[in-house]
Design a protein around this motif. Structure first.
Motif, PDB file in Angstrom:
ATOM      1  N   ALA A   1       0.841  -1.194   0.000  1.00  0.00           N
ATOM      2  CA  ALA A   1       0.000   0.000   0.000  1.00  0.00           C
ATOM      3  C   ALA A   1       0.878   1.248   0.000  1.00  0.00           C
ATOM      4  CB  ALA A   1      -0.900  -0.004   1.233  1.00  0.00           C
ATOM      5  N   LEU A   2       0.499   2.226  -0.816  1.00  0.00           N
ATOM      6  CA  LEU A   2       1.222   3.488  -0.919  1.00  0.00           C
ATOM      7  C   LEU A   2       0.344   4.618  -0.391  1.00  0.00           C
ATOM      8  CD1 LEU A   2       2.788   3.146  -4.497  1.00  0.00           C
ATOM      9  CD2 LEU A   2       3.781   2.498  -2.295  1.00  0.00           C
ATOM     10  N   PRO A   3       0.920   5.647   0.203  1.00  0.00           N
ATOM     11  CA  PRO A   3       2.347   5.803   0.504  1.00  0.00           C
ATOM     12  C   PRO A   3       2.752   4.978   1.726  1.00  0.00           C
ATOM     13  CG  PRO A   3       1.136   7.665   1.387  1.00  0.00           C
ATOM     14  CD  PRO A   3       0.130   6.828   0.623  1.00  0.00           C
ATOM     15  N   PHE A   4       4.057   4.738   1.868  1.00  0.00           N
ATOM     16  CA  PHE A   4       4.550   4.014   3.027  1.00  0.00           C
ATOM     17  C   PHE A   4       4.419   4.884   4.275  1.00  0.00           C
ATOM     18  CE2 PHE A   4       7.846   1.742   0.105  1.00  0.00           C
ATOM     19  CZ  PHE A   4       6.839   0.945  -0.408  1.00  0.00           C
ATOM     20  N   PRO A   5       4.215   4.281   5.442  1.00  0.00           N
ATOM     21  CA  PRO A   5       4.174   5.049   6.692  1.00  0.00           C
ATOM     22  C   PRO A   5       5.510   5.759   6.935  1.00  0.00           C
ATOM     23  CG  PRO A   5       3.432   2.788   7.040  1.00  0.00           C
ATOM     24  CD  PRO A   5       4.019   2.840   5.664  1.00  0.00           C
ATOM     25  N   ARG A   6       5.473   6.849   7.713  1.00  0.00           N
ATOM     26  CA  ARG A   6       6.690   7.590   8.057  1.00  0.00           C
ATOM     27  C   ARG A   6       6.775   7.734   9.560  1.00  0.00           C
ATOM     28  NH1 ARG A   6       6.586  11.003   3.096  1.00  0.00           N
ATOM     29  NH2 ARG A   6       6.411   9.374   1.526  1.00  0.00           N
ATOM     30  N   LEU A   7       7.988   7.634  10.079  1.00  0.00           N
ATOM     31  CA  LEU A   7       8.281   7.895  11.488  1.00  0.00           C
ATOM     32  C   LEU A   7       9.503   8.782  11.549  1.00  0.00           C
ATOM     33  CD1 LEU A   7       8.043   4.558  13.564  1.00  0.00           C
ATOM     34  CD2 LEU A   7       6.526   6.530  13.685  1.00  0.00           C
ATOM     35  N   SER A   8       9.492   9.743  12.444  1.00  0.00           N
ATOM     36  CA  SER A   8      10.716  10.497  12.674  1.00  0.00           C
ATOM     37  C   SER A   8      11.715   9.614  13.404  1.00  0.00           C
ATOM     38  CB  SER A   8      10.430  11.749  13.508  1.00  0.00           C
ATOM     39  OG  SER A   8      10.101  11.383  14.843  1.00  0.00           O
TER      40      SER A   8
ATOM     41  N   LYS B   1       4.288 -14.404   8.998  1.00  0.00           N
ATOM     42  CA  LYS B   1       4.954 -14.807   7.757  1.00  0.00           C
ATOM     43  C   LYS B   1       4.361 -14.046   6.576  1.00  0.00           C
ATOM     44  CE  LYS B   1       7.349 -18.144   9.769  1.00  0.00           C
ATOM     45  NZ  LYS B   1       8.813 -18.087   9.917  1.00  0.00           N
ATOM     46  N   ASP B   2       5.194 -13.860   5.549  1.00  0.00           N
ATOM     47  CA  ASP B   2       4.746 -13.264   4.286  1.00  0.00           C
ATOM     48  C   ASP B   2       4.061 -11.914   4.470  1.00  0.00           C
ATOM     49  OD1 ASP B   2       5.673 -15.547   2.929  1.00  0.00           O
ATOM     50  OD2 ASP B   2       3.802 -16.600   3.346  1.00  0.00           O
ATOM     51  N   VAL B   3       4.551 -11.138   5.449  1.00  0.00           N
ATOM     52  CA  VAL B   3       4.080  -9.765   5.647  1.00  0.00           C
ATOM     53  C   VAL B   3       5.265  -8.841   5.424  1.00  0.00           C
ATOM     54  CG1 VAL B   3       3.199  -8.097   7.344  1.00  0.00           C
ATOM     55  CG2 VAL B   3       2.253 -10.408   7.249  1.00  0.00           C
ATOM     56  N   TYR B   4       5.058  -7.777   4.644  1.00  0.00           N
ATOM     57  CA  TYR B   4       6.152  -6.874   4.300  1.00  0.00           C
ATOM     58  C   TYR B   4       5.774  -5.455   4.729  1.00  0.00           C
ATOM     59  CZ  TYR B   4       7.459 -10.927   1.577  1.00  0.00           C
ATOM     60  OH  TYR B   4       7.783 -12.204   1.199  1.00  0.00           O
ATOM     61  N   ASN B   5       6.348  -5.032   5.853  1.00  0.00           N
ATOM     62  CA  ASN B   5       6.052  -3.711   6.396  1.00  0.00           C
ATOM     63  C   ASN B   5       7.154  -2.723   6.022  1.00  0.00           C
ATOM     64  OD1 ASN B   5       3.791  -4.800   7.573  1.00  0.00           O
ATOM     65  ND2 ASN B   5       4.180  -3.939   9.596  1.00  0.00           N
ATOM     66  N   PHE B   6       6.826  -1.838   5.091  1.00  0.00           N
ATOM     67  CA  PHE B   6       7.749  -0.774   4.711  1.00  0.00           C
ATOM     68  C   PHE B   6       7.550   0.428   5.635  1.00  0.00           C
ATOM     69  CE2 PHE B   6       7.407  -3.240   0.822  1.00  0.00           C
ATOM     70  CZ  PHE B   6       8.702  -3.238   0.340  1.00  0.00           C
ATOM     71  N   LEU B   7       8.623   1.177   5.809  1.00  0.00           N
ATOM     72  CA  LEU B   7       8.568   2.336   6.701  1.00  0.00           C
ATOM     73  C   LEU B   7       9.668   3.315   6.318  1.00  0.00           C
ATOM     74  CD1 LEU B   7       7.579   3.653   9.458  1.00  0.00           C
ATOM     75  CD2 LEU B   7       9.442   2.358  10.521  1.00  0.00           C
ATOM     76  N   TRP B   8       9.312   4.597   6.193  1.00  0.00           N
ATOM     77  CA  TRP B   8      10.329   5.643   6.055  1.00  0.00           C
ATOM     78  C   TRP B   8      10.674   6.187   7.437  1.00  0.00           C
ATOM     79  CZ3 TRP B   8      12.904   6.429   1.723  1.00  0.00           C
ATOM     80  CH2 TRP B   8      12.310   6.171   0.493  1.00  0.00           C
ATOM     81  N   VAL B   9      11.952   6.264   7.739  1.00  0.00           N
ATOM     82  CA  VAL B   9      12.414   6.945   8.952  1.00  0.00           C
ATOM     83  C   VAL B   9      13.072   8.247   8.509  1.00  0.00           C
ATOM     84  CG1 VAL B   9      13.886   6.823  11.000  1.00  0.00           C
ATOM     85  CG2 VAL B   9      12.715   4.767  10.175  1.00  0.00           C
ATOM     86  N   THR B  10      12.617   9.373   9.073  1.00  0.00           N
ATOM     87  CA  THR B  10      13.046  10.691   8.608  1.00  0.00           C
ATOM     88  C   THR B  10      13.603  11.518   9.771  1.00  0.00           C
ATOM     89  OG1 THR B  10      10.858  11.658   8.992  1.00  0.00           O
ATOM     90  CG2 THR B  10      11.237  10.633   6.838  1.00  0.00           C
TER      91      THR B  10
END
Length: 595
Positions: free
Chosen positions: A267-274, A420-429
Motif C-alpha cells: 500500500a502506498l504511501p509508506f508510513p513515516r516515522l521520525s 509470515k509473508d508480511v512486508y512492512n515498509f517504513l520511512w524513517v526521517t
C-alpha cells in the motif's frame, strides 16, 4: 544434438513430441530391464526412461551413469503410468533412444539437493555445486528479475544509466577503503569506491538530472549476516527535488518490484516515522513494525521509588524504559528471563529488571521497592495484566534503546509474534545530522559529509552541531534498512561549514574533496537521492537468513573466498613492480607458520 526443451518445462501438451534434453544426472534407479534417470537443468527435473526394448545401446550406456554426469538424451515424451504430484513434470516422462555422456563427474563432496545439510564453509568452498541446487538457482534468478524490474522502471521514469570509476581517490566517507597501488605512479594508491556518492553529485552538476546505476561498492569493515566487503547498490540521484519527491518515486519502484516478483502490492504511501519517534517507541532507527512490544518511558513514575538502579539512572539524566511482554508468563520461564538479562548485557545494559503478573499476584525481586500507589501507577503505564511479564532497563538513553530494541526482536522470535509473508515498509526521517564519537572526541556524520542540514538548522553547524537535523531518510523493511538517502548540500559555503563541524580544516577538505568543491563553484542544482542494498533487498524477498545466500560468490566473515582462496599472497616481483613492501605483524607471522 541441439537441445529442444528445458527439462522443467515439459507438460501434457508435449506428449508424443520428440525432444532433446541436456543436463545433470540427479538420480538413477536401475530396475533390471528399465533404468530411470532424473535429469536436472535450471528449469527443473524430467524423468528419463531407458528401456532395452527401445534401445539396448542407450540402456547399456545408462548403466554407467552416476550423479552429476552431464548428459544429453533424445526420445519421445509419454504419459507416466505412475503420476508424481510433487514436481511440475510429474505427469510425463521421456523414453530415450539416444544417450551421449558429455562429461563424467567424481563423487561430489556435497549433495546437489535442497535438503543437503552441508555446513556453510563446505558449501562456499564448492560453490559451483551449491549453486546447482534448485533453491539457489531460484534465488539468483529472482535477483536477476529484481534488477530487470528496477532497470525497466527507472528507464521509463526518465533516469539515465551511468557507470562511475572503480579506481578513484581515497576519501573519508565512514568505512575503511580498499586500496589499490598504482604501478605507474609509485607510492600512490587508488581506492575502490565505498559508493559512487561524489561522482553522482558531479553528474548532477553536469546537468544529468536523473541518474541511476546498479554497481559494486567496497567497504573494509567487520562483517555480519547482512553485510559483505563487496556489495551491490541500486544508486539513484535526482536534481531539483525535495525529500518527498525522492521518496515518492522510490515507493513506486519498490511496489513494482514486489508486485512483479512476489505478486504482492504494498500500500502506498509508506508510513513515516521520525528518528526520535522510532527510537522512543522501538529502540531502533530501523524498527520491525510487524509486531507491537513498544518501549514505555517510565522516568516520571520511578523517579521517587526505592529501587536505586532506577532512581540513579533518572538522577544522572538517563532513562528507565520497559516493554510489556503480553501474555508471556506461561511461555517464558524464570530461567529464560535470566537468559534475557544476559542478552541485554551484550548491548551495554547492566541487567534486566522484571515483574511477572500471575493469578497469585505480583512476582518480582523489585516489587518491595515500590509503594502500592507507585506499583499501581507503573502497571497502569505499562498496561500490565495477569499473564504479562514486564521487563525494564535503566541506563544511558542509547544503552536503553540498544538493549530493549534488540530484546523486543529476540522476544518476538521466541514468542512467534512475527507473521509470515508480511512486508512492512517504513520511512524513517529527520535524522540527526551528526553523532558524537566518544573514542575520537568529535562529531561524525550520521550518514555522510554531503548530507544537507535542514534549512533552519544551518546556523547550528558552527554553534551546536549535535542539535542539527538532516534532510535524510531511510527506507526500512521488516527491521532491516534496505536503503538510505538524503538531500545533498549544493552550496559551497554550507559544505565548508559541514566539513569544519566534522573537524576538517579548509586545507584538509580541499585535499580530500577538492574536485567536488571545485565543481560546486560552477552552478550546482539542488539535488538528492538514495541508495538501496540490492543484496539485502533480495535476501528479504527470498526469505533468506543472510545475504551470502543471494550472492553468487560471497565472502566469509573474514572477507575471504573459500572457493578461489582470495585474498592470497603475491610474488615479490609483483610487489617490487608496484613499489610495495609488506610488513607482517607477529600475530600474522605466527598464524601463517601454524598453517
Amino acid at each position: 544434438m541441439k537441445r529442444t526443451h528445458y527439462c522443467g518445462v515439459l507438460r501434457d501438451e508435449h506428449i508424443g513430441s520428440r525432444v532433446v534434453l541436456k543436463g545433470w544426472v540427479q538420480r538413477k534407479r536401475n530396475l533390471g530391464g528399465l533404468i530411470f534417470v532424473d535429469l536436472r537443468d535450471r528449469e527443473g527435473i524430467a524423468q528419463i526412461v531407458f528401456d532395452t526394448a527401445v534401445s539396448q545401446e542407450a540402456f547399456d550406456l545408462a548403466e554407467t551413469l552416476r550423479g552429476e554426469f552431464v548428459i544429453e538424451v533424445e526420445g519421445v515424451v509419454r504419459l507416466r503410468e505412475s503420476i508424481n504430484t510433487t514436481i511440475p513434470t510429474g505427469r510425463i516422462e521421456v523414453f530415450a533412444d539416444q544417450l551421449v555422456v558429455i562429461n563424467e563427474s567424481e563423487i561430489p563432496p556435497i549433495h546437489v539437493q535442497d535438503d543437503d545439510d552441508a555446513g556453510e564453509r563446505l558449501r562456499l568452498k564448492y560453490r559451483y555445486l551449491d549453486l546447482r541446487k534448485p533453491k539457489m538457482q531460484q534465488k539468483l534468478r529472482l535477483r536477476s528479475k529484481v534488477t530487470q524490474v528496477v532497470r525497466n522502471f527507472l528507464e521509463q521514469e526518465g533516469f539515465i544509466d551511468f557507470e562511475t570509476p572503480m579506481l578513484t581517490k581515497p576519501t573519508p566517507e565512514g568505512a575503511r577503503d580498499y586500496l589499490v597501488p598504482s604501478r605507474v605512479n609509485p607510492g600512490k594508491f587508488y581506492a575502490l569506491p565505498q559508493s559512487p556518492q561524489l561522482f553522482k553529485q558531479i553528474l548532477m552538476v553536469s546537468g544529468f538530472d536523473k541518474y541511476y546505476q546498479i554497481t559494486k561498492c567496497f567497504r573494509d569493515e567487520d562483517l555480519r549476516a547482512d553485510r559483505q566487503p563487496e556489495f551491490t547498490q541500486i544508486d539513484i540521484e535526482m536534481s531539483f527535488v525535495e525529500p518527498e519527491d525522492v521518496m515518492e518515486v522510490n515507493e513506486r519502484m519498490l511496489a513494482k518490484v514486489f508486485e512483479e516478483t512476489l505478486g504482492v502490492r504494498p500500500a502506498l504511501p509508506f508510513p513515516r516515522l521520525s528518528f526520535d519517534e522510532a527510537m522512543t517507541r522501538y529502540g531502533s532507527d530501523k524498527p520491525d513494525t510487524r509486531y507491537e512490544l513498544e518501549l514505555v518511558y517510565l522516568n516520571e513514575i520511578v523517579a521517587d521509588c526505592g529501587f536505586k538502579v532506577f532512581t540513579d539512572a533518572v538522577s544522572k539524566e538517563g532513562d528507565v524504559r520497559g516493554i510489556n511482554l503480553k501474555g508471556a508468563s506461561d511461555h517464558i520461564s524464570r530461567k529464560e528471563i535470566d537468559k534475557l538479562g544476559e542478552f541485554v548485557k551484550t548491548y551495554g545494559a547492566k541487567g534486566l529488571a522484571w515483574i511477572r503478573l500471575t493469578a497469585e499476584g505480583i512476582n518480582s525481586p523489585i516489587a518491595k521497592f515500590f509503594t502500592e500507589d507507585q506499583m499501581a501507577a507503573l502497571l497502569e503505564k505499562m498496561q500490565g495484566e495477569m499473564g504479562d511479564i514486564l521487563v525494564f532497563v535503566a541506563d544511558k538513553p542509547q544503552v536503553v534503546f540498544d538493549s530493549l530494541g534488540a530484546l523486543r526482536q529476540e522476544v518476538a522470535k521466541k514468542l512467534n509474534l512475527i507473521p509470515k509473508d508480511v512486508y512492512n515498509f517504513l520511512w524513517v526521517t529527520d535524522f540527526p545530522l551528526f553523532e558524537y564519537d566518544e573514542e575520537t572526541g568529535r562529531f561524525v556524520a550520521k550518514h555522510h559529509p554531503f548530507t544537507s542540514p535542514r534549512d533552519e538548522d544551518i546556523e547550528l553547524l558552527g554553534s551546536d552541531p549535535g542539535a542539527a537535523r538532516a534532510k535524510a531518510y531511510d527506507i526500512v523493511l521488516n527491521g532491516f534498512e534496505i536503503g538510505g538517502g538524503s538531500i545533498r548540500i549544493h552550496k559551497p559555503e554550507v559544505q565548508r561549514k559541514m566539513f569544519r563541524a566534522l573537524g576538517f580544516s579548509d586545507e584538509k577538505a580541499q585535499e580530500k574533496f577538492g574536485f567536488l568543491l571545485e565543481a560546486f563553484k560552477y552552478g550546482t542544482p539542488p539535488h538528492g537521492g538514495i541508495a538501496f542494498g540490492l543484496d539485502r533487498l533480495v535476501m528479504l524477498i527470498t526469505g533468506s537468513d543472510n545475504i551470502r545466500e543471494v550472492i553468487a560468490f560471497p565472502k566469509t566473515q573474514n572477507a575471504s573466498c573459500l572457493m578461489s582462496e582470495a585474498p592470497s599472497w603475491v610474488d615479490e616481483d609483483q610487489l617490487e613492480e608496484l613499489s610495495v613492501q609488506v610488513k607482517l605483524t607477529e600475530a600474522v607471522v605466527a598464524e601463517e607458520t601454524e598453517v
